[in-house]
Design an enzyme around this catalytic site. Structure first.
Site, PDB file in Angstrom:
ATOM      1  N   TYR A  33       0.810  -1.011  -0.191  1.00  0.00           N
ATOM      2  CA  TYR A  33      -0.181  -0.011   0.000  1.00  0.00           C
ATOM      3  C   TYR A  33       0.797   1.297   0.055  1.00  0.00           C
ATOM      4  O   TYR A  33       2.080   1.039   0.244  1.00  0.00           O
ATOM      5  CB  TYR A  33      -0.944   0.153   1.137  1.00  0.00           C
ATOM      6  CG  TYR A  33      -0.274   0.337   2.713  1.00  0.00           C
ATOM      7  CD1 TYR A  33       0.604  -0.395   3.131  1.00  0.00           C
ATOM      8  CD2 TYR A  33      -0.614   1.617   3.258  1.00  0.00           C
ATOM      9  CE1 TYR A  33       1.024  -0.206   4.312  1.00  0.00           C
ATOM     10  CE2 TYR A  33      -0.042   1.928   4.308  1.00  0.00           C
ATOM     11  CZ  TYR A  33       0.973   1.043   4.972  1.00  0.00           C
ATOM     12  OH  TYR A  33       1.444   1.133   6.199  1.00  0.00           O
ATOM     13  N   ARG A  52       7.763   4.116  -5.157  1.00  0.00           N
ATOM     14  CA  ARG A  52       8.009   2.898  -3.922  1.00  0.00           C
ATOM     15  C   ARG A  52       7.123   1.897  -3.972  1.00  0.00           C
ATOM     16  O   ARG A  52       7.314   0.639  -3.776  1.00  0.00           O
ATOM     17  CB  ARG A  52       7.864   3.803  -2.607  1.00  0.00           C
ATOM     18  CG  ARG A  52       8.066   2.915  -1.371  1.00  0.00           C
ATOM     19  CD  ARG A  52       8.080   3.647  -0.139  1.00  0.00           C
ATOM     20  NE  ARG A  52       7.061   4.148   0.340  1.00  0.00           N
ATOM     21  CZ  ARG A  52       6.865   4.841   1.268  1.00  0.00           C
ATOM     22  NH1 ARG A  52       7.685   5.241   2.092  1.00  0.00           N
ATOM     23  NH2 ARG A  52       5.531   5.468   1.547  1.00  0.00           N
ATOM     24  N   ARG A 100      -7.800 -20.387  -1.149  1.00  0.00           N
ATOM     25  CA  ARG A 100      -6.918 -20.082  -0.245  1.00  0.00           C
ATOM     26  C   ARG A 100      -5.873 -21.341  -0.390  1.00  0.00           C
ATOM     27  O   ARG A 100      -6.063 -22.511  -0.335  1.00  0.00           O
ATOM     28  CB  ARG A 100      -7.690 -20.223   1.295  1.00  0.00           C
ATOM     29  CG  ARG A 100      -6.502 -19.921   2.340  1.00  0.00           C
ATOM     30  CD  ARG A 100      -6.803 -19.847   3.586  1.00  0.00           C
ATOM     31  NE  ARG A 100      -6.143 -19.429   4.764  1.00  0.00           N
ATOM     32  CZ  ARG A 100      -5.013 -20.414   5.299  1.00  0.00           C
ATOM     33  NH1 ARG A 100      -5.201 -21.407   4.897  1.00  0.00           N
ATOM     34  NH2 ARG A 100      -4.305 -19.801   6.034  1.00  0.00           N
ATOM     35  N   HIS A 102      -1.154 -21.054   0.357  1.00  0.00           N
ATOM     36  CA  HIS A 102      -0.298 -20.196   0.673  1.00  0.00           C
ATOM     37  C   HIS A 102       0.518 -19.540  -0.606  1.00  0.00           C
ATOM     38  O   HIS A 102       1.028 -18.465  -0.650  1.00  0.00           O
ATOM     39  CB  HIS A 102       0.644 -20.743   1.630  1.00  0.00           C
ATOM     40  CG  HIS A 102       0.119 -20.971   3.083  1.00  0.00           C
ATOM     41  ND1 HIS A 102      -1.058 -21.488   3.440  1.00  0.00           N
ATOM     42  CD2 HIS A 102       0.214 -19.936   4.244  1.00  0.00           C
ATOM     43  CE1 HIS A 102      -1.408 -21.183   4.548  1.00  0.00           C
ATOM     44  NE2 HIS A 102      -0.479 -20.570   5.170  1.00  0.00           N
ATOM     45  N   LYS A 149       6.564  -1.960   1.930  1.00  0.00           N
ATOM     46  CA  LYS A 149       5.384  -1.115   2.528  1.00  0.00           C
ATOM     47  C   LYS A 149       4.000  -2.203   2.433  1.00  0.00           C
ATOM     48  O   LYS A 149       3.080  -1.962   1.552  1.00  0.00           O
ATOM     49  CB  LYS A 149       5.018   0.070   1.791  1.00  0.00           C
ATOM     50  CG  LYS A 149       4.026   0.851   2.773  1.00  0.00           C
ATOM     51  CD  LYS A 149       4.229   2.347   2.449  1.00  0.00           C
ATOM     52  CE  LYS A 149       3.129   3.366   3.381  1.00  0.00           C
ATOM     53  NZ  LYS A 149       3.486   3.179   4.572  1.00  0.00           N
TER      54      LYS A 149
HETATM   55  N1  PDD Z   1       2.978   4.830   7.233  1.00  0.00           N
HETATM   56  N2  PDD Z   1       7.424   3.774   8.878  1.00  0.00           N
HETATM   57  C1  PDD Z   1       6.314   2.881   8.728  1.00  0.00           C
HETATM   58  C2  PDD Z   1       6.533   1.592   9.311  1.00  0.00           C
HETATM   59  C3  PDD Z   1       5.320   3.591   8.184  1.00  0.00           C
HETATM   60  O1  PDD Z   1       4.209   2.920   7.998  1.00  0.00           O
HETATM   61  C4  PDD Z   1       5.293   4.766   7.501  1.00  0.00           C
HETATM   62  C5  PDD Z   1       4.208   5.420   7.000  1.00  0.00           C
HETATM   63  C6  PDD Z   1       6.718   5.598   7.564  1.00  0.00           C
HETATM   64  C7  PDD Z   1       6.708   6.896   7.002  1.00  0.00           C
HETATM   65  O2  PDD Z   1       6.590   6.870   5.597  1.00  0.00           O
HETATM   66  P1  PDD Z   1       5.942   8.061   4.622  1.00  0.00           P
HETATM   67  O3  PDD Z   1       6.972   9.239   5.123  1.00  0.00           O
HETATM   68  O4  PDD Z   1       6.524   7.442   3.178  1.00  0.00           O
HETATM   69  O5  PDD Z   1       4.599   8.234   4.943  1.00  0.00           O
HETATM   70  C8  PDD Z   1       7.642   5.013   8.355  1.00  0.00           C
HETATM   71  C9  PDD Z   1       1.637   5.376   6.704  1.00  0.00           C
HETATM   72  C10 PDD Z   1       1.561   6.865   6.647  1.00  0.00           C
HETATM   73  C11 PDD Z   1       0.384   4.733   7.192  1.00  0.00           C
HETATM   74  O6  PDD Z   1       0.752   3.499   7.567  1.00  0.00           O
HETATM   75  O7  PDD Z   1      -0.708   5.293   7.379  1.00  0.00           O
END
Ligand code: PDD
Length: 286
Positions: A33, A52, A100, A102, A149
């Site tokens: 995400y 990213r 489902r 894995h 992410k």
């Molecule tokens: N999270 N570290 C983690 C674990 C994060 O989930 C996030 C952002 C960041 C900062 O990344 P950025 O500056 O690109 O937003 C660092 C988003 C905002 C969220 O999960 O809501």
């Protein structure tokens, strides 16, 4: 005004926007995400967020759900339909719907894509930044690939809730050597007594925040001294300032860590300056 969500090719009323029970995001957290700030109707740092996203997809062995050009149209249309002036855009891509199992689903399984947008109150966020927030430390218990992410956020969820139960807004993960890694949804920073800005290097161990990248540029422009190195909780407690960065917070001063006051207990000048000048360095799109 009613909200609208984009789900797999359709714009739906938020309340009716659904994915299937066998979506792999739902069953395995098999997806990634992005969260992007919206300011005056424009996406902030869209290019970096989409780059990213591409990286996260590649790291989990997924193709793009659509071309970058088509995705940019969807993001804009979602903002438009929700009439977001200041707010946040959320974009999630999972490995799609399949029985489902894995292992990856059969080739040709279409990824699921969801985009939502919501308005936020900038004045409220600024008021919070003027007061500063409290942070609580928790042991790092996440997997090694936190540079991806992914929507697999259970440790982050539990950490945030533990912080909230103690009246803190964010949790800072601390590794086995006593060094802060990052927040549950933000990157962590301090300003030392001699004025150096310190944040952990973006090697695996943290998510390389887009806000972090831009804040480093702002600091460089302001001629501030930056040290990309780990810092310990003990060092943070002695720091002149602390703050966190995330697309949802921009630069947010931290005034307490584990109940102890940082500096004079008020937002410091470095964090305030980085926040004030952030959008001069961020890419604010059309
Ligand atoms: N999270 N570290 C983690 C674990 C994060 O989930 C996030 C952002 C960041 C900062 O990344 P950025 O500056 O690109 O937003 C660092 C988003 C905002 C969220 O999960 O809501």
């Amino acid at each position: 005004m009613s909200r609208v969500a984009y789900v797999n090719g359709r714009y739906l009323p938020h309340a009716q926007a659904k994915v299937h029970i066998e979506d792999r995001g739902y069953q395995f957290a098999d997806g990634v995400y992005e969260v992007c700030e919206v300011r005056e109707g424009r996406l902030v740092d869209e290019r970096r967020h989409l780059e990213r996203l591409d990286r996260s997809l590649a790291e989990i062995g997924m193709q793009r759900p659509m071309s970058p050009a088509a995705l940019r149209v969807v993001l804009r249309e979602t903002l438009r339909r929700n009439r977001v002036h200041d707010g946040l855009l959320y974009l999630q891509v999972t490995r799609g719907v399949a029985p489902r199992d894995h292992g990856f689903p059969p080739p040709g399984t279409r990824p699921s894509i969801v985009v939502t947008a919501k308005s936020t109150d900038r004045a409220k966020a600024d008021a919070l930044a003027e007061a500063g927030v409290a942070v609580m430390t928790v042991p790092e218990n996440r997997w090694e690939r936190v540079d991806i992410k992914t929507v697999a956020l259970l440790p982050n969820v539990l950490a945030r809730q533990a912080a909230r139960a103690k009246g803190a807004r964010e949790a800072w993960f601390v590794d086995k050597d006593g060094f802060v890694t990052e927040g549950s949804s933000s990157n962590a920073w301090i300003v030392t007594a001699d004025g150096a800005i310190v944040t952990r290097p973006a090697t695996p161990g943290i998510l390389k925040g887009i806000t972090r990248t831009v804040a480093l540029e702002v600091a460089a422009k302001q001629g501030l001294r930056v040290e990309e190195r780990p810092f310990s909780v003990a060092e943070a407690l002695k720091a002149r300032e602390a703050f966190l960065t995330a697309a949802t917070q921009i630069v947010m001063p931290v005034v307490r860590i584990d109940g102890q006051q940082i500096g004079d207990g008020r937002p410091g000048p470095v964090a305030q300056a980085l926040r004030a000048h952030f959008h001069e360095s961020a890419e604010v799109g059309l």
